[in-house]
Design a protein around this motif. Structure first.
Motif, PDB file in Angstrom:
ATOM      1  N   LEU A 262       0.822  -1.212   0.000  1.00  0.00           N
ATOM      2  CA  LEU A 262       0.000   0.000   0.000  1.00  0.00           C
ATOM      3  C   LEU A 262       0.857   1.263   0.000  1.00  0.00           C
ATOM      4  CD1 LEU A 262      -2.836  -1.051   2.463  1.00  0.00           C
ATOM      5  CD2 LEU A 262      -3.114  -0.459   0.047  1.00  0.00           C
TER       6      LEU A 262
ATOM      7  N   PRO B  61       1.937   3.467  -4.861  1.00  0.00           N
ATOM      8  CA  PRO B  61       1.787   4.802  -5.455  1.00  0.00           C
ATOM      9  C   PRO B  61       3.106   5.430  -5.917  1.00  0.00           C
ATOM     10  CG  PRO B  61       0.565   4.654  -3.393  1.00  0.00           C
ATOM     11  CD  PRO B  61       1.409   3.426  -3.490  1.00  0.00           C
TER      12      PRO B  61
ATOM     13  N   ARG C 204      -8.880  -2.356 -12.458  1.00  0.00           N
ATOM     14  CA  ARG C 204      -9.911  -1.717 -11.629  1.00  0.00           C
ATOM     15  C   ARG C 204      -9.673  -1.986 -10.149  1.00  0.00           C
ATOM     16  NH1 ARG C 204     -13.072  -3.540 -15.818  1.00  0.00           N
ATOM     17  NH2 ARG C 204     -13.745  -5.360 -14.639  1.00  0.00           N
ATOM     18  N   TRP C 205      -9.260  -3.225  -9.813  1.00  0.00           N
ATOM     19  CA  TRP C 205      -8.990  -3.584  -8.421  1.00  0.00           C
ATOM     20  C   TRP C 205      -7.861  -2.724  -7.851  1.00  0.00           C
ATOM     21  CZ3 TRP C 205      -5.057  -5.518  -5.429  1.00  0.00           C
ATOM     22  CH2 TRP C 205      -5.423  -6.019  -4.178  1.00  0.00           C
TER      23      TRP C 205
ATOM     24  N   VAL D   1      -6.983   0.278  -8.864  1.00  0.00           N
ATOM     25  CA  VAL D   1      -7.501   1.643  -8.725  1.00  0.00           C
ATOM     26  C   VAL D   1      -8.354   1.740  -7.457  1.00  0.00           C
ATOM     27  CG1 VAL D   1      -9.067   3.348  -9.724  1.00  0.00           C
ATOM     28  CG2 VAL D   1      -7.389   2.202 -11.176  1.00  0.00           C
ATOM     29  N   ASP D   2      -9.233   0.755  -7.241  1.00  0.00           N
ATOM     30  CA  ASP D   2     -10.141   0.788  -6.095  1.00  0.00           C
ATOM     31  C   ASP D   2      -9.437   0.551  -4.761  1.00  0.00           C
ATOM     32  OD1 ASP D   2     -12.160   1.183  -7.914  1.00  0.00           O
ATOM     33  OD2 ASP D   2     -12.887  -0.890  -7.858  1.00  0.00           O
ATOM     34  N   ASN D   3      -8.507  -0.400  -4.716  1.00  0.00           N
ATOM     35  CA  ASN D   3      -7.913  -0.810  -3.445  1.00  0.00           C
ATOM     36  C   ASN D   3      -6.584  -0.153  -3.117  1.00  0.00           C
ATOM     37  OD1 ASN D   3      -9.797  -2.996  -2.409  1.00  0.00           O
ATOM     38  ND2 ASN D   3      -9.459  -3.608  -4.528  1.00  0.00           N
ATOM     39  N   PHE D   4      -5.891   0.356  -4.126  1.00  0.00           N
ATOM     40  CA  PHE D   4      -4.594   0.967  -3.889  1.00  0.00           C
ATOM     41  C   PHE D   4      -4.588   2.452  -4.226  1.00  0.00           C
ATOM     42  CE2 PHE D   4      -3.485  -3.356  -3.546  1.00  0.00           C
ATOM     43  CZ  PHE D   4      -2.252  -3.443  -2.922  1.00  0.00           C
ATOM     44  N   SER D   5      -5.745   2.975  -4.574  1.00  0.00           N
ATOM     45  CA  SER D   5      -5.879   4.403  -4.917  1.00  0.00           C
ATOM     46  C   SER D   5      -4.879   4.839  -5.976  1.00  0.00           C
ATOM     47  CB  SER D   5      -5.722   5.260  -3.648  1.00  0.00           C
ATOM     48  OG  SER D   5      -6.680   4.902  -2.693  1.00  0.00           O
ATOM     49  N   LEU D   6      -4.700   4.009  -6.988  1.00  0.00           N
ATOM     50  CA  LEU D   6      -3.792   4.339  -8.088  1.00  0.00           C
ATOM     51  C   LEU D   6      -4.567   4.991  -9.218  1.00  0.00           C
ATOM     52  CD1 LEU D   6      -1.732   1.030  -8.201  1.00  0.00           C
ATOM     53  CD2 LEU D   6      -1.098   3.175  -7.102  1.00  0.00           C
ATOM     54  N   ARG D   7      -3.888   5.774 -10.014  1.00  0.00           N
ATOM     55  CA  ARG D   7      -4.502   6.362 -11.205  1.00  0.00           C
ATOM     56  C   ARG D   7      -4.500   5.313 -12.318  1.00  0.00           C
ATOM     57  NH1 ARG D   7      -0.764  10.610 -10.274  1.00  0.00           N
ATOM     58  NH2 ARG D   7       0.188  10.075 -12.252  1.00  0.00           N
TER      59      ARG D   7
END
Length: 101
Positions: free
Chosen positions: A19, A23, A37-38, A40-46
């Motif tokens: 985590l 980034p 998508r996972w 983006v949703d779980n690791f707050s990545l672009r």
């Protein structure tokens, strides 16, 4: 017991590490859009930093025929220790996995 606790602790450390470090990466590779998508949703990545590379074999690969499989396993039988083979294994019509009919 104790082993499960140690494994859970190691997983927690690994998750925290991922985590924190994810980034900081310049880019990420996945093999499906769902994984993108996972992340983006779980690791707050672009999403723009995540590339999807579909895992597909080249066209030269194809399923092997039964005859090709039998021929391969017949060649491999020579390399298998004889004590582990069934009594009929020396028969060239039959391998551990295939049988000529």
């Amino acid at each position: 017991g104790r082993r499960a606790m140690v494994q859970n602790f190691i997983r927690s450390i690994a998750k925290c590490y991922e985590l924190r470090m994810a980034p900081l990466a310049d880019a990420h590779l996945t093999v499906t859009r769902a994984m993108q998508r996972w992340l983006v949703d779980n690791f707050s990545l672009r999403g723009s930093r995540i590339q999807v590379l579909y895992d597909k074999p080249p066209s030269m690969f194809r399923p092997t025929t039964v005859d090709e499989q039998h021929e391969l396993f017949s060649r491999l039988d020579v390399d298998i220790d004889i004590q582990w083979m069934p009594s009929n294994a020396m028969n060239r019509e039959e391998t551990l996995f295939t049988e000529l009919i």
